[in-house]
Design a protein around this motif. Structure first.
Motif, PDB file in Angstrom:
ATOM      1  N   GLU A  40      88.016  13.434  -7.174  1.00  0.00           N
ATOM      2  CA  GLU A  40      87.260  13.571  -8.504  1.00  0.00           C
ATOM      3  C   GLU A  40      86.332  12.832  -8.774  1.00  0.00           C
ATOM      4  O   GLU A  40      86.216  11.591  -8.082  1.00  0.00           O
ATOM      5  N   ARG A  86      89.497  17.811  -1.781  1.00  0.00           N
ATOM      6  CA  ARG A  86      90.832  17.680  -1.610  1.00  0.00           C
ATOM      7  C   ARG A  86      91.423  18.496  -0.640  1.00  0.00           C
ATOM      8  O   ARG A  86      91.065  19.549  -0.458  1.00  0.00           O
ATOM      9  N   GLU A 113      93.338  20.768   0.239  1.00  0.00           N
ATOM     10  CA  GLU A 113      94.406  21.920  -0.381  1.00  0.00           C
ATOM     11  C   GLU A 113      95.173  22.098   0.680  1.00  0.00           C
ATOM     12  O   GLU A 113      94.761  22.752   1.707  1.00  0.00           O
ATOM     13  N   PHE A 115      86.900  29.756  -5.015  1.00  0.00           N
ATOM     14  CA  PHE A 115      87.701  29.192  -6.042  1.00  0.00           C
ATOM     15  C   PHE A 115      88.548  28.122  -5.684  1.00  0.00           C
ATOM     16  O   PHE A 115      88.633  27.192  -6.662  1.00  0.00           O
ATOM     17  N   SER A 123      88.465  25.448  -2.796  1.00  0.00           N
ATOM     18  CA  SER A 123      88.122  24.960  -1.516  1.00  0.00           C
ATOM     19  C   SER A 123      88.475  23.463  -1.246  1.00  0.00           C
ATOM     20  O   SER A 123      89.150  22.914  -2.263  1.00  0.00           O
ATOM     21  N   PHE A 163      84.445  20.536  -2.764  1.00  0.00           N
ATOM     22  CA  PHE A 163      83.487  21.357  -4.079  1.00  0.00           C
ATOM     23  C   PHE A 163      82.747  20.151  -4.612  1.00  0.00           C
ATOM     24  O   PHE A 163      82.716  19.133  -4.490  1.00  0.00           O
ATOM     25  N   GLN A 178      81.841  18.810  -8.438  1.00  0.00           N
ATOM     26  CA  GLN A 178      82.202  18.619  -9.955  1.00  0.00           C
ATOM     27  C   GLN A 178      80.915  18.224 -10.694  1.00  0.00           C
ATOM     28  O   GLN A 178      79.919  17.426 -10.339  1.00  0.00           O
ATOM     29  N   GLU A 235      81.202  16.261 -14.291  1.00  0.00           N
ATOM     30  CA  GLU A 235      81.985  15.591 -15.324  1.00  0.00           C
ATOM     31  C   GLU A 235      81.408  14.677 -16.099  1.00  0.00           C
ATOM     32  O   GLU A 235      80.478  14.022 -15.827  1.00  0.00           O
ATOM     33  N   TYR A 292      97.455  11.816 -16.098  1.00  0.00           N
ATOM     34  CA  TYR A 292      96.722  10.959 -16.879  1.00  0.00           C
ATOM     35  C   TYR A 292      96.384  11.602 -18.417  1.00  0.00           C
ATOM     36  O   TYR A 292      95.917  10.850 -19.270  1.00  0.00           O
ATOM     37  N   GLU A 329      91.910  29.155 -13.942  1.00  0.00           N
ATOM     38  CA  GLU A 329      91.294  28.133 -14.580  1.00  0.00           C
ATOM     39  C   GLU A 329      89.707  28.001 -13.995  1.00  0.00           C
ATOM     40  O   GLU A 329      89.424  27.981 -12.820  1.00  0.00           O
ATOM     41  N   LEU A 330      88.752  28.015 -15.144  1.00  0.00           N
ATOM     42  CA  LEU A 330      87.232  27.818 -14.714  1.00  0.00           C
ATOM     43  C   LEU A 330      87.113  26.168 -14.895  1.00  0.00           C
ATOM     44  O   LEU A 330      86.364  25.524 -14.076  1.00  0.00           O
ATOM     45  N   LEU A 331      87.727  25.681 -15.849  1.00  0.00           N
ATOM     46  CA  LEU A 331      87.153  24.302 -16.179  1.00  0.00           C
ATOM     47  C   LEU A 331      88.672  23.540 -17.034  1.00  0.00           C
ATOM     48  O   LEU A 331      89.123  24.200 -17.754  1.00  0.00           O
ATOM     49  N   GLU A 366      87.577  14.031 -21.726  1.00  0.00           N
ATOM     50  CA  GLU A 366      86.851  14.623 -20.397  1.00  0.00           C
ATOM     51  C   GLU A 366      86.744  16.202 -20.100  1.00  0.00           C
ATOM     52  O   GLU A 366      87.628  16.885 -19.736  1.00  0.00           O
ATOM     53  N   SER A 383      85.773  18.681 -17.674  1.00  0.00           N
ATOM     54  CA  SER A 383      85.547  18.644 -16.076  1.00  0.00           C
ATOM     55  C   SER A 383      85.111  20.109 -15.752  1.00  0.00           C
ATOM     56  O   SER A 383      86.114  20.904 -15.648  1.00  0.00           O
ATOM     57  N   GLY A 401      83.853  22.829 -12.287  1.00  0.00           N
ATOM     58  CA  GLY A 401      83.629  22.677 -11.257  1.00  0.00           C
ATOM     59  C   GLY A 401      82.480  23.553 -10.785  1.00  0.00           C
ATOM     60  O   GLY A 401      82.497  24.801 -11.398  1.00  0.00           O
TER      61      GLY A 401
HETATM   62  N1  GAP Z   1      88.776  14.675 -13.512  1.00  0.00           N
HETATM   63  C1  GAP Z   1      89.606  15.624 -13.703  1.00  0.00           C
HETATM   64  C2  GAP Z   1      89.604  16.737 -12.644  1.00  0.00           C
HETATM   65  O1  GAP Z   1      89.302  16.478 -11.579  1.00  0.00           O
HETATM   66  P1  GAP Z   1      90.833  19.101 -12.092  1.00  0.00           P
HETATM   67  O2  GAP Z   1      91.528  20.295 -13.262  1.00  0.00           O
HETATM   68  O3  GAP Z   1      91.610  18.639 -10.989  1.00  0.00           O
HETATM   69  O4  GAP Z   1      90.347  17.771 -13.071  1.00  0.00           O
HETATM   70  C3  GAP Z   1      88.456  19.943 -12.591  1.00  0.00           C
HETATM   71  O5  GAP Z   1      89.418  19.689 -11.790  1.00  0.00           O
HETATM   72  C4  GAP Z   1      87.881  21.310 -12.294  1.00  0.00           C
HETATM   73  O6  GAP Z   1      87.064  21.005 -10.769  1.00  0.00           O
HETATM   74  C5  GAP Z   1      88.468  22.383 -12.089  1.00  0.00           C
HETATM   75  O7  GAP Z   1      88.540  23.039 -13.301  1.00  0.00           O
HETATM   76  C6  GAP Z   1      87.656  23.163 -11.387  1.00  0.00           C
HETATM   77  O8  GAP Z   1      86.550  23.758 -11.859  1.00  0.00           O
HETATM   78  C7  GAP Z   1      87.309  22.274 -10.192  1.00  0.00           C
HETATM   79  N2  GAP Z   1      88.278  22.228  -9.006  1.00  0.00           N
HETATM   80  C8  GAP Z   1      89.148  21.496  -8.766  1.00  0.00           C
HETATM   81  N3  GAP Z   1      89.883  21.758  -7.720  1.00  0.00           N
HETATM   82  C9  GAP Z   1      88.826  22.551  -6.932  1.00  0.00           C
HETATM   83  C10 GAP Z   1      89.071  23.202  -5.501  1.00  0.00           C
HETATM   84  N4  GAP Z   1      89.901  23.026  -4.881  1.00  0.00           N
HETATM   85  N5  GAP Z   1      88.132  24.107  -5.581  1.00  0.00           N
HETATM   86  C11 GAP Z   1      86.921  24.313  -6.414  1.00  0.00           C
HETATM   87  N6  GAP Z   1      87.038  23.887  -7.480  1.00  0.00           N
HETATM   88  C12 GAP Z   1      87.825  23.069  -7.926  1.00  0.00           C
END
Ligand code: GAP
Length: 432
Positions: free
Chosen positions: A146, A178, A180, A188, A190, A193, A195, A197, A245, A262-264, A302, A304, A306
């Motif tokens: 993040e 990440r 994943e 969606f 990946s 990606f 952020q 924030e 957190y 989830e979008l954000l 926060e 946040s 993506g």
């Molecule tokens: N700092 C807080 C944080 O990172 P999160 O919900 O884990 O929170 C925030 O991530 C945003 O980042 C998500 O709502 C999404 O838009 C984007 N996001 C998280 N993981 C993602 C992934 N693997 N691929 C694409 N976008 C991702």
């Protein structure tokens, strides 16, 4: 018909028209990675710019930051990511596919269909790497999962340099990584990606007020992205599902082609991060009010975002099909500010130098004014309109033989397909 579109249609449009390509496609791809093509790069930049202008550039309580992706591993120990940034991993006993447990549908392995799995184990999603030439425990670091921690670790620096009034925010745009277990659904989910924030620092007693304000501001921003309000939903995340957190989180969900997801996120991170940094670094994170009030460690709201999910939402909301002269047409009804190309300029016939010369002249004039202008002389005029519709170009300007006589051009509008004859001198006002 607008917005009712399959994921396959969006993926195929993105590839065909140069928005997104699979990462390393030429070598068979690399799961969970995507490359932006020329139009995707521009669309992404426009989304980033709109976010920046809305939440940072137009305000006087925001500070930019652009921190390093590689950080001291203590950052990720103090933040809790080393211990808790995990997803449940299981292995299929039959085909040995490794799967994220909570994504398995009907208790069946999506690869072989069998239903026997190993006990779940917690898999840490941070990408590990080694810093420097010695590869041992001491040189381990991580690609940031993040961008937020780059903000928290610079909180004291920014307070010391600028001494801002609380509340104030720090904003960062940047890549996050990440590992994943199951990257899926196009961009969606990946592994790499981007952020956008903000950590908004408030007095502990003011967090609810700030949270509500951010909630409203987020809806306004989503509207500016062209997302219909009836496709945006708030989900109050229950205690058990919140990140380690957070004391309160609202997920802003969107009706994507893959369903409501989830979008954000908007999270109340309390003083969790600053207190952890204070403990781990031994440096005070207290803020001293200018009016002599009692020092305090700020709490944090926060929002946040993506950018990949924003882009997927924008594209699927904009995708529209209709019928023109009995023929099916697909076009992207993008907000004019986001369209990668604002106007395309074409000579009616490619092989007539007098038309091409005039078209180049008009192209240069418009390029100077709008920047995002494309010269398009590929195929016949019908094909050009179809191509420009599919990439969401609001206007097409065609230069024909009448132009050479009376300085007028045909301006075609993407949404109505209406064509108007306009003097060259009036094009800019028509489109501004
Ligand atoms: N700092 C807080 C944080 O990172 P999160 O919900 O884990 O929170 C925030 O991530 C945003 O980042 C998500 O709502 C999404 O838009 C984007 N996001 C998280 N993981 C993602 C992934 N693997 N691929 C694409 N976008 C991702």
């Amino acid at each position: 018909m607008s917005g009712e579109v399959s994921l396959e249609t969006i993926v195929s449009l993105c590839k065909r028209r140069g928005f997104m390509y699979q990462g390393s496609e030429i070598y068979g791809g690399l799961a969970g990675t995507w490359d932006y093509g020329p139009l995707g790069t521009v669309l992404k930049r426009k989304i980033l710019n709109l976010w920046w202008e809305t939440f940072v550039g137009s305000r006087d309580d925001m500070y930019d930051i652009d921190s390093a992706i590689l950080m001291n591993p203590k950052v990720w120990q103090a933040s809790g990511h080393v211990d808790t940034f995990t997803d449940p991993l299981v292995e299929c006993q039959n085909c040995h596919a490794r799967l994220r447990e909570d994504y398995i549908k009907d208790k069946k392995c999506p690869v072989c269909g069998k239903d026997k799995f190993s006990e779940p184990r917690q898999f840490n999603m941070m990408f590990k790497t080694n810093i420097g030439p010695v590869q041992d425990e001491k040189s381990i670091s991580y690609l940031r999962p993040e961008t937020a921690q780059g903000i928290f670790t610079n909180f004291k620096n920014v307070v010391d340099s600028f001494y801002p009034d609380v509340p104030f925010g720090m904003a960062q745009i940047g890549k996050a990584f990440r590992n994943e277990i199951s990257p899926r659904d196009f961009i969606f989910r990946s592994r790499e990606f981007e952020q956008m924030e903000i950590e908004y620092f408030v007095h502990p007693e003011e967090w609810e007020k700030a949270f509500e304000q951010w909630r409203k501001d987020i809806h306004k921003f989503l509207k500016a992205l062209g997302l219909p309000a009836d496709k945006v939903h708030e989900l109050e995340v229950p205690d058990a599902d919140r990140a380690h957190y957070s004391k309160r989180t609202i997920d802003f969900e969107f009706d994507f082609p893959i369903g409501r997801e989830e979008l954000l996120g908007l999270a109340y991170r309390t003083d969790f991060d600053l207190m952890n940094i204070q403990k781990a670094s031994g440096k005070s994170m207290e803020y001293r009010p200018k009016d002599g009030g009692a020092p305090f460690v700020p709490h944090v709201i926060e929002p946040s975002f993506g950018v990949e999910r924003a882009m997927m939402a924008v594209l699927s909301a904009a995708y529209t099909e209709d019928e023109v002269n009995g023929e099916k047409r697909a076009y992207l009804k993008l907000p004019a500010d986001l369209a990668p190309v604002k106007v395309a300029v074409s000579p009616l016939l490619k092989n007539k130098p007098e038309l091409a010369d005039k078209a180049r002249e008009v192209y240069k004039m418009l390029k100077k004014e709008f920047g995002a202008v494309m010269y398009d002389d590929n195929g016949n005029i019908g094909k050009r309109y179809r191509r420009q519709d599919e990439i969401g170009t609001p206007y097409c300007v065609t230069i024909d033989f009448d132009t050479l006589e009376d300085d007028t051009v045909t301006v075609r509008s993407r949404d109505t397909t209406e064509q108007k004859r306009i003097k060259i001198a009036g094009i800019i006002t028509t489109m501004s």
